[in-house]
Motif scaffolding. Sequence first.
Motif, short mmCIF file in Angstrom:
data_model
loop_
_atom_site.label_atom_id
_atom_site.label_comp_id
_atom_site.label_asym_id
_atom_site.label_seq_id
_atom_site.Cartn_x
_atom_site.Cartn_y
_atom_site.Cartn_z
N UNK A 137 -51.98 -3.46 -169.72
CA UNK A 137 -53.18 -3.96 -169.07
C UNK A 137 -53.19 -5.48 -169.03
N UNK A 138 -53.92 -6.01 -168.05
CA UNK A 138 -54.07 -7.46 -167.94
C UNK A 138 -55.15 -8.00 -168.86
N UNK A 139 -56.21 -7.20 -169.10
CA UNK A 139 -57.28 -7.60 -169.98
C UNK A 139 -57.73 -6.39 -170.81
N UNK A 140 -58.21 -6.70 -172.03
CA UNK A 140 -58.66 -5.68 -172.97
C UNK A 140 -60.10 -5.99 -173.39
N UNK A 141 -61.02 -5.08 -173.11
CA UNK A 141 -62.42 -5.22 -173.50
C UNK A 141 -62.67 -4.17 -174.58
N UNK A 142 -63.01 -4.63 -175.80
CA UNK A 142 -63.06 -3.72 -176.95
C UNK A 142 -64.37 -3.88 -177.71
N UNK A 143 -65.00 -2.74 -178.03
CA UNK A 143 -66.12 -2.71 -178.96
C UNK A 143 -65.57 -2.41 -180.35
#
Length: 331
Positions: A137-143
């Motif tokens: 992936x190009x970006x990782x959005x993580x909680x």
Amino acid sequence: MSKFKFQIDPLSNQLKFQQLVDAVTDAISRNLLQVGDILPSVNQLVKESSLSRDTVFKAYAELKNRGIVESVPNKGYFIAKATTKVFLFLDTFKAYKEVLYGSFLDNLPDNFTVDLHFHHYNIEIFEKIITESIGKYSKYIVMNFDHERVPEIIQQIPPAKLLSIDWQVHTIAEASSIYQDFGPSLYQALQTEVPLIKKYQRFIYLYPEFTYHPPESLEYFERFCKDNNIRFEIFKSSRQMTVEQGDLYLLVSDRTLARFLDQCATKNLTIGQDVGVISYNETPMKKYVKDGISVISTDFESMGKKAAEFVKSGESIHLQIPTHLTIRASV
């Protein structure tokens, strides 16, 4: 002549072929590379970046497998598809998370695709899904969540590609974050409605055994009540909730909100008069249930929009989304 330039980061823990793959996908997401653009030849990359031929071939083969790159004999490698893939990792899918997710998607261009995953606060699932996602992936959005192993797991993600959202726990200093505050912001929000809260005999915070709500909220709730001479109770078991006339309830779980409403109906208690309730986290339906449920909540629509801006721009961000108390008929 290719407009794409690549440099190896000798300090990175990533394999060189993966650095090259990521560099191409990042350039696409920033519109530095577009469909039809030519990539450097294998020989050119070997010469300019001191990569081996095998490393370059492996990286280009991976890009071809993803459909991002095509090759034409005697002409070279070209960008075939400008779709950018984003990794979105939430804890659970609740109504307010749907608001965040919808806002995030609405603010991304059509050439971005989002893979959505959930960890349900399970560290084995968290580790497995993140480990398997690395380099894809190009970006990782993580909680994140409060577990001692979270930091070592998310360190697999390059900091420039990582955005931690919602709860500022185990964040990486070099990575981006968009978060809400669960301590001082709770105190300040409640402070705006002290006279209204004081019309009730007791202020009860139900913090059930099954919640993952950040525990610092307990400290600031107690501090607020003591500072304002408000009689209060903190219940840490859902079984302790027996709705009594004259009490105001702060509920962090929609499951307990449903039980609260059931008990009020059974006991013929009028919400907003006989008893009061403030629910954590705004959802579309809380505006209409029982003429409106009062909420203390951050702006999840804004959080989703800001996360989308990070994905599109790639610029580092550290932002706290404000928390507000919205009073409706339930208080």
